[in-house]
Design a protein around this motif. Structure first.
Motif, PDB file in Angstrom:
ATOM      1  N   ASP A  99       0.858  -1.185   0.000  1.00  0.00           N
ATOM      2  CA  ASP A  99       0.000   0.000   0.000  1.00  0.00           C
ATOM      3  C   ASP A  99       0.897   1.240   0.000  1.00  0.00           C
ATOM      4  O   ASP A  99       0.762   2.123   0.847  1.00  0.00           O
ATOM      5  CB  ASP A  99      -0.943  -0.025   1.217  1.00  0.00           C
ATOM      6  CG  ASP A  99      -1.908   1.159   1.232  1.00  0.00           C
ATOM      7  OD1 ASP A  99      -2.145   1.739   0.149  1.00  0.00           O
ATOM      8  OD2 ASP A  99      -2.409   1.502   2.325  1.00  0.00           O
ATOM      9  N   TYR A 102       2.379   2.410   3.265  1.00  0.00           N
ATOM     10  CA  TYR A 102       1.516   2.398   4.459  1.00  0.00           C
ATOM     11  C   TYR A 102       1.372   0.963   4.974  1.00  0.00           C
ATOM     12  O   TYR A 102       0.401   0.602   5.632  1.00  0.00           O
ATOM     13  CB  TYR A 102       0.159   3.052   4.167  1.00  0.00           C
ATOM     14  CG  TYR A 102       0.276   4.568   4.126  1.00  0.00           C
ATOM     15  CD1 TYR A 102       0.253   5.320   5.299  1.00  0.00           C
ATOM     16  CD2 TYR A 102       0.467   5.244   2.926  1.00  0.00           C
ATOM     17  CE1 TYR A 102       0.387   6.698   5.274  1.00  0.00           C
ATOM     18  CE2 TYR A 102       0.612   6.619   2.890  1.00  0.00           C
ATOM     19  CZ  TYR A 102       0.572   7.345   4.074  1.00  0.00           C
ATOM     20  OH  TYR A 102       0.721   8.721   4.051  1.00  0.00           O
ATOM     21  N   HIS A 142      -1.705  -0.655  11.789  1.00  0.00           N
ATOM     22  CA  HIS A 142      -1.377  -1.944  11.191  1.00  0.00           C
ATOM     23  C   HIS A 142       0.094  -1.951  10.806  1.00  0.00           C
ATOM     24  O   HIS A 142       0.705  -0.891  10.649  1.00  0.00           O
ATOM     25  CB  HIS A 142      -2.244  -2.197   9.952  1.00  0.00           C
ATOM     26  CG  HIS A 142      -2.336  -1.006   9.055  1.00  0.00           C
ATOM     27  ND1 HIS A 142      -3.370  -0.088   9.126  1.00  0.00           N
ATOM     28  CD2 HIS A 142      -1.508  -0.531   8.095  1.00  0.00           C
ATOM     29  CE1 HIS A 142      -3.170   0.870   8.248  1.00  0.00           C
ATOM     30  NE2 HIS A 142      -2.040   0.633   7.609  1.00  0.00           N
ATOM     31  N   PHE A 187     -10.735  -1.011   1.835  1.00  0.00           N
ATOM     32  CA  PHE A 187     -10.356  -1.168   0.422  1.00  0.00           C
ATOM     33  C   PHE A 187     -11.257  -2.153  -0.328  1.00  0.00           C
ATOM     34  O   PHE A 187     -10.943  -2.549  -1.447  1.00  0.00           O
ATOM     35  CB  PHE A 187      -8.914  -1.681   0.317  1.00  0.00           C
ATOM     36  CG  PHE A 187      -7.857  -0.691   0.717  1.00  0.00           C
ATOM     37  CD1 PHE A 187      -8.122   0.663   0.790  1.00  0.00           C
ATOM     38  CD2 PHE A 187      -6.566  -1.118   1.000  1.00  0.00           C
ATOM     39  CE1 PHE A 187      -7.134   1.566   1.150  1.00  0.00           C
ATOM     40  CE2 PHE A 187      -5.570  -0.215   1.351  1.00  0.00           C
ATOM     41  CZ  PHE A 187      -5.851   1.127   1.438  1.00  0.00           C
ATOM     42  N   ARG A 247       2.492  12.715  11.491  1.00  0.00           N
ATOM     43  CA  ARG A 247       1.132  12.596  10.962  1.00  0.00           C
ATOM     44  C   ARG A 247       0.708  11.162  11.310  1.00  0.00           C
ATOM     45  O   ARG A 247       1.401  10.198  10.989  1.00  0.00           O
ATOM     46  CB  ARG A 247       1.164  12.840   9.458  1.00  0.00           C
ATOM     47  CG  ARG A 247      -0.180  12.676   8.744  1.00  0.00           C
ATOM     48  CD  ARG A 247      -0.256  11.309   8.100  1.00  0.00           C
ATOM     49  NE  ARG A 247      -1.416  11.181   7.225  1.00  0.00           N
ATOM     50  CZ  ARG A 247      -1.834  10.021   6.752  1.00  0.00           C
ATOM     51  NH1 ARG A 247      -1.206   8.903   7.038  1.00  0.00           N
ATOM     52  NH2 ARG A 247      -2.879   9.968   5.972  1.00  0.00           N
ATOM     53  N   ASP A 249      -1.445   8.041  10.962  1.00  0.00           N
ATOM     54  CA  ASP A 249      -2.305   7.370   9.991  1.00  0.00           C
ATOM     55  C   ASP A 249      -3.460   6.660  10.705  1.00  0.00           C
ATOM     56  O   ASP A 249      -3.254   6.012  11.731  1.00  0.00           O
ATOM     57  CB  ASP A 249      -1.440   6.336   9.248  1.00  0.00           C
ATOM     58  CG  ASP A 249      -2.143   5.728   8.049  1.00  0.00           C
ATOM     59  OD1 ASP A 249      -2.467   6.481   7.123  1.00  0.00           O
ATOM     60  OD2 ASP A 249      -2.365   4.500   8.035  1.00  0.00           O
ATOM     61  N   GLU A 332      -4.834  11.893  11.211  1.00  0.00           N
ATOM     62  CA  GLU A 332      -5.634  11.567  10.038  1.00  0.00           C
ATOM     63  C   GLU A 332      -6.818  10.768  10.574  1.00  0.00           C
ATOM     64  O   GLU A 332      -6.698   9.587  10.891  1.00  0.00           O
ATOM     65  CB  GLU A 332      -4.848  10.725   9.031  1.00  0.00           C
ATOM     66  CG  GLU A 332      -5.617  10.529   7.732  1.00  0.00           C
ATOM     67  CD  GLU A 332      -5.793   9.082   7.296  1.00  0.00           C
ATOM     68  OE1 GLU A 332      -6.267   8.867   6.181  1.00  0.00           O
ATOM     69  OE2 GLU A 332      -5.492   8.156   8.058  1.00  0.00           O
ATOM     70  N   HIS A 393      -2.873  12.502  -1.068  1.00  0.00           N
ATOM     71  CA  HIS A 393      -2.567  11.317  -1.871  1.00  0.00           C
ATOM     72  C   HIS A 393      -3.690  10.287  -1.878  1.00  0.00           C
ATOM     73  O   HIS A 393      -3.529   9.216  -2.453  1.00  0.00           O
ATOM     74  CB  HIS A 393      -1.279  10.669  -1.344  1.00  0.00           C
ATOM     75  CG  HIS A 393      -1.460  10.110   0.037  1.00  0.00           C
ATOM     76  ND1 HIS A 393      -1.683  10.906   1.146  1.00  0.00           N
ATOM     77  CD2 HIS A 393      -1.508   8.841   0.483  1.00  0.00           C
ATOM     78  CE1 HIS A 393      -1.844  10.139   2.203  1.00  0.00           C
ATOM     79  NE2 HIS A 393      -1.741   8.877   1.841  1.00  0.00           N
ATOM     80  N   ASP A 394      -4.800  10.582  -1.199  1.00  0.00           N
ATOM     81  CA  ASP A 394      -5.926   9.642  -1.156  1.00  0.00           C
ATOM     82  C   ASP A 394      -7.145  10.149  -1.910  1.00  0.00           C
ATOM     83  O   ASP A 394      -8.149   9.435  -1.999  1.00  0.00           O
ATOM     84  CB  ASP A 394      -6.345   9.390   0.307  1.00  0.00           C
ATOM     85  CG  ASP A 394      -5.314   8.597   1.087  1.00  0.00           C
ATOM     86  OD1 ASP A 394      -4.624   7.755   0.486  1.00  0.00           O
ATOM     87  OD2 ASP A 394      -5.202   8.818   2.310  1.00  0.00           O
ATOM     88  N   ARG A 480      -6.444   5.361  -6.221  1.00  0.00           N
ATOM     89  CA  ARG A 480      -5.795   6.633  -5.918  1.00  0.00           C
ATOM     90  C   ARG A 480      -4.534   6.896  -6.730  1.00  0.00           C
ATOM     91  O   ARG A 480      -3.836   7.871  -6.492  1.00  0.00           O
ATOM     92  CB  ARG A 480      -5.478   6.658  -4.415  1.00  0.00           C
ATOM     93  CG  ARG A 480      -6.733   6.499  -3.549  1.00  0.00           C
ATOM     94  CD  ARG A 480      -6.395   6.107  -2.130  1.00  0.00           C
ATOM     95  NE  ARG A 480      -5.831   4.769  -2.075  1.00  0.00           N
ATOM     96  CZ  ARG A 480      -5.314   4.198  -0.989  1.00  0.00           C
ATOM     97  NH1 ARG A 480      -5.303   4.861   0.137  1.00  0.00           N
ATOM     98  NH2 ARG A 480      -4.812   2.979  -1.035  1.00  0.00           N
TER      99      ARG A 480
HETATM  100  C1  NOJ Z   1      -4.516   6.444   5.177  1.00  0.00           C
HETATM  101  C2  NOJ Z   1      -3.442   6.722   4.187  1.00  0.00           C
HETATM  102  O1  NOJ Z   1      -3.459   8.079   3.865  1.00  0.00           O
HETATM  103  C3  NOJ Z   1      -3.708   5.840   3.012  1.00  0.00           C
HETATM  104  O2  NOJ Z   1      -2.898   6.156   1.920  1.00  0.00           O
HETATM  105  C4  NOJ Z   1      -3.537   4.413   3.440  1.00  0.00           C
HETATM  106  O3  NOJ Z   1      -3.876   3.559   2.367  1.00  0.00           O
HETATM  107  C5  NOJ Z   1      -4.427   4.082   4.619  1.00  0.00           C
HETATM  108  N1  NOJ Z   1      -4.407   5.097   5.631  1.00  0.00           N
HETATM  109  C6  NOJ Z   1      -3.992   2.794   5.260  1.00  0.00           C
HETATM  110  O4  NOJ Z   1      -2.767   2.967   5.904  1.00  0.00           O
END
Ligand code: NOJ
Length: 615
Positions: A99, A102, A142, A187, A247, A249, A332, A393-394, A480
């Motif tokens: 990912d 991430y 995770h 997802f 930041r 996550d 976030e 980025h999302d 994305r």
């Molecule tokens: C939020 C992140 O901004 C994203 O890119 C990621 O896929 C998910 N969290 C899982 O870590």
């Protein structure tokens, strides 16, 4: 006020008068963030403009087709010139990149794709020399399935201490063949994966493990003390190296509801699908999304926003407070409404939270005004400043979102077969939205490439796509990747200068149009988006808009399509309607959103200006 005509140069239908007066009738609202008042000073982050670097797509110094930390160091002069205060760097740790980083396999080292720890230290020192602060990304919900802990958990078997660090459960059904509950992954597909027979020895057959995201991202068990201690130790590792903040996550996801009860909802990061696609005039729409959802709200998700997460952040806050220099945490957290989000930034918890409600407001004056009001009010109620963001980025880059027929929609990716945006309309609106955002008190986050006006890549081939969300939804979500395309630095070079001349192809293909947006085509060019951002950031600093107080202008009437407020000396006027509006003659324009923004003393549709009183 219901006209839908485009600007024809005909009579103006709205005007801005009496701007700058704090209380002028129903439409004037004064909202003061209480942060500075309560602390007596403003730490750097409370007003900072923070630039998100997505390292794999920023700048490729070593020529492997993927950006890296040396690339960041090389481009620091560019970032200084832009006028930002800090960078937030998305994950660069050791990771199989299931990912895009991430999925962390080693939280204390740099992935060789991105460089080495020495490269990191050099980048950090060079940024600090320039007065640029550095925020790194921490992924505590995770790990990667390649993390040593997860490998141990697989080897150690059910009931072991190693397995207790993650969310392993026996399955339901006679032979444990059904997942432990009905949760769906963010997802797409189930949030549980069953181990292979060979990996396990439980009575009911192989166990299942929870992953709110991809199966290669197993969720940690935050009831486990070792997990808590490890994450604090990781915080210290990076704090000791000198980072200025983290930041966090999925900050709202670490603790799950007791007993992991079934939940019929679909967890999502971006919950901004518009239900108003058929509307032709965005100002005539009902506030369907925000208002509607409040009334028929499903039971709160047992995956997110549980009370227990706050204990974790209180502890982290204490850890950061041991270090000098106002280190910070930004959450976030896709949490609604604003009051619930504000709980993450209460005194003694995190310092900031991303304000996704503003991002989801789209190109709609009423929704933006509502979001601004609610965000400032909620943040001020806990003595915190607010934050603002339009792209990351999302999500689809905002010039592209604002160029769609419904500019309030936030699709989960765009493919060749989908509606394509109106590029120039989207860019005009995006630049106007930037002037709205940068005039707001608090801190603003920019996503790399937005200073170039970069659009989303909306025509990526199936073969190029990498986002796990695309694959887990069978392509239903385009994913994305389109906002993650490597930046164009030089229109004449291979890969638009993303890497050296002999570099491997950029990891995602760039659309031809990126040539027009490349840095060399904009640097020093009056009216370019890059020069516009430089100028807006310099005015923002000069007029200290980050520390200011927002006062709605009387022109800011619901349904008018005009968004207008003052912040200190600066009057911001944005025209989200379809007709020109008069600008107040007692003010002069100091910056406009684009070459077509002004028509004499009128402000065109899809445009914004900052003004100051004429002396
Ligand atoms: C939020 C992140 O901004 C994203 O890119 C990621 O896929 C998910 N969290 C899982 O870590």
């Amino acid at each position: 006020m219901s006209s839908t005509s485009k600007n024809t140069g005909g009579p103006a239908r709205g005007s801005v008068t009496g701007a700058g007066s704090p209380a002028g009738g129903n439409s004037a609202v004064q909202v003061e963030p209480a942060f500075a008042a309560s602390t007596g000073r403003s730490p750097w982050w409370s007003t900072a403009v923070i630039y998100q670097i997505y390292p794999r797509s920023f700048s490729d110094a070593d020529g492997n087709g993927m950006g890296d930390l040396k690339g960041v160091t090389d481009r620091l002069p560019y970032l200084s010139r832009l006028g930002i205060d800090a960078v937030w760097i998305s994950p660069f740790y050791v990771s199989p990149q299931a990912d895009a980083g991430y999925d962390v396999a080693d939280y204390r080292d740099v992935d060789p794709r991105f460089g080495t720890l020495t490269d990191f230290d050099q980048m950090l020192a060079a940024a600090h020399e320039r007065g640029i602060r550095v925020i790194v990304d921490l992924v505590p919900n995770h790990t990667s399935d390649q993390h040593a802990w997860f490998r141990q958990a697989l080897e150690s078997g059910p009931g072991s201490a190693a397995r207790d660090r993650y969310m392993f459960r026996d399955g339901r059904g006679e032979h444990g063949e059904l997942p432990p509950n009905n949760w769906q992954s963010v997802f797409g597909g189930p949030a549980w994966t069953r181990l292979e027979e060979a990996d396990d020895g439980a009575a009911t057959g192989p166990q299942w493990y929870l992953h709110l995201f991809d199966a290669r991202q197993p969720d940690l068990n935050w009831q486990n003390e070792e997990v808590r201690q490890e994450m604090v130790s990781i915080l210290r590792f990076w704090l000791d190296r000198g980072v200025d903040g983290f930041r966090i996550d999925v900050a709202h996801g670490l603790v799950k509801a007791e007993g992991l009860p079934d939940w019929a909802g679909q967890a999502a990061m971006v919950s901004g699908e518009s239900s108003t696609a058929e509307a032709t005039n965005v100002e005539d729409e009902e506030e369907v999304r925000m208002g509607g959802s409040a009334q028929q709200e499903p039971p709160r998700s047992p995956m997110f926003d549980q009370e227990g997460v706050h204990d974790i952040y209180r502890q982290w806050n204490e850890v950061l407070a041991e270090y000098h220099g106002d280190r910070m945490l930004v959450a976030e957290a896709w949490v609604e409404p604003a009051e619930r989000l504000a709980r993450y930034i209460r005194p003694g918890e995190m310092h900031q939270a991303f304000n996704f409600d503003f991002l989801l407001a789209g190109w709609n004056a009423r929704r933006m005004a509502k979001s601004i009001d609610e965000s400032l009010t909620a943040a001020a109620s806990v003595g915190a400043p607010s934050t603002w963001v339009l792209s990351n980025h999302d999500t689809i880059r905002h010039p592209t979102r604002f160029g769609l027929a419904d500019p309030t929609s936030v699709p989960k990716g765009i493919g060749r077969q989908d509606e394509q945006p109106d590029e120039s309309l989207g860019l005009a609106r995006a630049r106007a939205a930037t002037l709205i955002m940068l005039a707001l008190p608090g801190s603003a986050y920019l996503y790399q490439g937005e200073e170039l006006g970069l659009p989303e890549h909306t025509e990526l081939d199936h073969a190029a796509r990498q986002d796990p969300a695309y694959f887990r939804t069978g392509g239903e979500e385009r994913g994305r990747d389109g906002c993650r395309v490597p930046l164009p630095w030089n229109s004449q070079s291979a890969g638009f200068g993303f890497g050296p001349d002999d570099a491997a192809e950029p990891w995602l293909p760039q659309p031809e149009s990126f040539g027009r947006y490349a840095v060399d085509r904009q640097d020093g060019v009056p009216g370019s988006t890059l020069e516009f951002y430089r100028s807006a950031l310099s005015h923002r600093a000069r007029f200290q808009l980050g520390t200011g107080v927002l006062v709605w202008s009387p022109a800011n009437k619901p349904g008018s399509g005009v968004l207008s407020f003052t912040n200190g000396q600066v009057l911001m006027v944005a025209n989200l309607s379809t007709d020109s509006i008069d600008l107040p003659p007692e003010h002069q324009v100091i910056i406009s959103s684009g070459p077509d923004a002004l028509d004499g003393s009128h402000l065109s549709p899809n445009a914004a200006v900052w003004m100051t009183p004429r002396s």
